[in-house]
Design a protein around this motif. Structure first.
Motif, mmCIF file in Angstrom:
data_model
loop_
_atom_site.group_PDB
_atom_site.id
_atom_site.type_symbol
_atom_site.label_atom_id
_atom_site.label_comp_id
_atom_site.label_asym_id
_atom_site.label_seq_id
_atom_site.Cartn_x
_atom_site.Cartn_y
_atom_site.Cartn_z
ATOM 1 N N HIS A 45 0.795 -1.223 0.000
ATOM 2 C CA HIS A 45 0.000 0.000 0.000
ATOM 3 C C HIS A 45 0.833 1.281 0.000
ATOM 4 C CE1 HIS A 45 -3.977 -1.887 0.444
ATOM 5 N NE2 HIS A 45 -3.330 -2.812 1.146
ATOM 6 N N THR A 46 2.167 1.164 0.086
ATOM 7 C CA THR A 46 3.051 2.333 0.025
ATOM 8 C C THR A 46 4.003 2.162 -1.148
ATOM 9 O OG1 THR A 46 2.925 2.658 2.418
ATOM 10 C CG2 THR A 46 4.794 3.674 1.282
ATOM 11 N N PRO A 47 3.893 3.011 -2.171
ATOM 12 C CA PRO A 47 4.759 2.874 -3.347
ATOM 13 C C PRO A 47 6.249 2.881 -2.979
ATOM 14 C CG PRO A 47 3.046 4.504 -3.754
ATOM 15 C CD PRO A 47 2.981 4.154 -2.294
ATOM 16 N N GLY A 48 6.973 1.895 -3.522
ATOM 17 C CA GLY A 48 8.417 1.822 -3.337
ATOM 18 C C GLY A 48 8.890 1.311 -1.994
ATOM 19 N N GLU A 60 4.329 9.469 3.531
ATOM 20 C CA GLU A 60 3.968 8.869 2.244
ATOM 21 C C GLU A 60 3.310 7.495 2.388
ATOM 22 O OE1 GLU A 60 4.251 10.729 -0.499
ATOM 23 O OE2 GLU A 60 4.954 12.244 0.933
ATOM 24 N N TRP A 61 3.197 7.004 3.598
ATOM 25 C CA TRP A 61 2.667 5.671 3.834
ATOM 26 C C TRP A 61 1.200 5.563 3.392
ATOM 27 C CZ3 TRP A 61 4.303 3.629 9.330
ATOM 28 C CH2 TRP A 61 5.691 3.499 9.380
ATOM 29 N N ARG A 82 -5.416 5.714 3.022
ATOM 30 C CA ARG A 82 -5.606 7.025 3.645
ATOM 31 C C ARG A 82 -6.872 7.702 3.132
ATOM 32 N NH1 ARG A 82 0.320 9.584 4.273
ATOM 33 N NH2 ARG A 82 -0.941 11.407 4.772
ATOM 34 N N GLN A 83 -7.198 7.513 1.874
ATOM 35 C CA GLN A 83 -8.455 8.042 1.347
ATOM 36 C C GLN A 83 -9.632 7.171 1.786
ATOM 37 O OE1 GLN A 83 -8.111 8.407 -2.902
ATOM 38 N NE2 GLN A 83 -7.214 10.440 -2.756
ATOM 39 N N LEU A 84 -9.424 5.869 1.759
ATOM 40 C CA LEU A 84 -10.490 4.927 2.079
ATOM 41 C C LEU A 84 -11.058 5.155 3.479
ATOM 42 C CD1 LEU A 84 -12.035 2.380 1.042
ATOM 43 C CD2 LEU A 84 -10.305 1.034 2.246
ATOM 44 N N VAL A 85 -10.195 5.253 4.489
ATOM 45 C CA VAL A 85 -10.711 5.384 5.860
ATOM 46 C C VAL A 85 -11.366 6.737 6.112
ATOM 47 C CG1 VAL A 85 -9.102 3.691 6.818
ATOM 48 C CG2 VAL A 85 -8.543 6.124 6.933
ATOM 49 N N LEU A 128 -3.420 9.985 9.882
ATOM 50 C CA LEU A 128 -2.498 10.450 8.845
ATOM 51 C C LEU A 128 -3.150 11.459 7.911
ATOM 52 C CD1 LEU A 128 -0.817 7.072 7.821
ATOM 53 C CD2 LEU A 128 0.184 8.905 9.205
ATOM 54 N N GLY A 129 -4.462 11.402 7.784
ATOM 55 C CA GLY A 129 -5.181 12.288 6.879
ATOM 56 C C GLY A 129 -5.151 11.774 5.452
ATOM 57 N N ALA A 130 -6.043 12.295 4.643
ATOM 58 C CA ALA A 130 -6.127 11.889 3.240
ATOM 59 C C ALA A 130 -4.922 12.434 2.479
ATOM 60 C CB ALA A 130 -7.420 12.402 2.619
ATOM 61 N N LYS A 131 -4.435 11.631 1.533
ATOM 62 C CA LYS A 131 -3.313 12.046 0.690
ATOM 63 C C LYS A 131 -3.270 11.135 -0.523
ATOM 64 C CE LYS A 131 1.523 13.174 0.634
ATOM 65 N NZ LYS A 131 2.713 13.421 1.418
#
Length: 163
Positions: A45-48, A60-61, A82-85, A128-131
């Motif tokens: 779920h975290t790119p790279g 960035e998580w 982060r968007q889902l929750v 973490l908030g939406a990102k």
């Protein structure tokens, strides 16, 4: 006891309760962070994250990934958690976490977690908030995949003997 003393006592009791609640909430968020780190959530779920041996800033998580996972089930993408929750309440999150999911999501591991663990994860991710952007949509078997993907199609399987 005069009215001023009663009001002061009530305010002090309220502040103590609020401080205790905040500490409990902080502990729960820390526990959620720990679960995210130790359960491999960032791996997909975290790119790279895997490629950088976990050396990705926490800011960035869990922003999802456009790298697909392709197999007999089709092609799935790691959701932007982060968007889902941000789009669901805790009760909805618990229900969602208990539902079957397409591979490679380790849904049985998620379903085995306690409600307390799942709530801690929810509260951490929400903190973490939406990102980021939404992950690409699921592509059914045989569909056109327009993104990079990892092929998890089994190869060289033994021949099944009919009984």
């Amino acid at each position: 006891m005069n009215t001023s003393m009663k009001i002061a006592g009530t305010l002090l009791a309220s502040l103590v309760s609020l401080a205790a609640w905040a500490q409990g909430d902080d502990a729960e968020i820390r526990h959620g962070r720990y679960l995210i780190q130790t359960s491999g959530c960032n791996d997909c779920h975290t790119p790279g994250y895997m490629q950088k041996d976990g050396q990705v800033a926490e800011s960035e998580w869990l922003t999802g990934d456009a790298m697909g996972w392709h197999g007999p089930w089709g092609t799935t993408y790691p959701a932007n958690l982060r968007q889902l929750v941000q789009q669901m309440d805790e009760k909805t999150w618990l229900k969602r976490a208990r539902q079957p999911m397409r591979p490679p999501m380790p849904a049985p591991s998620l379903r085995a977690m306690s409600d307390a663990d799942l709530k801690a994860i929810y509260r951490y991710v929400r903190s973490l908030g939406a990102k980021g952007q939404p992950a690409p949509a699921y592509v059914p078997p045989g569909g056109q995949v327009a993104t990079p993907y990892l092929d998890l199609t089994p190869k060289n399987l033994p021949v099944q003997v009919a009984q």
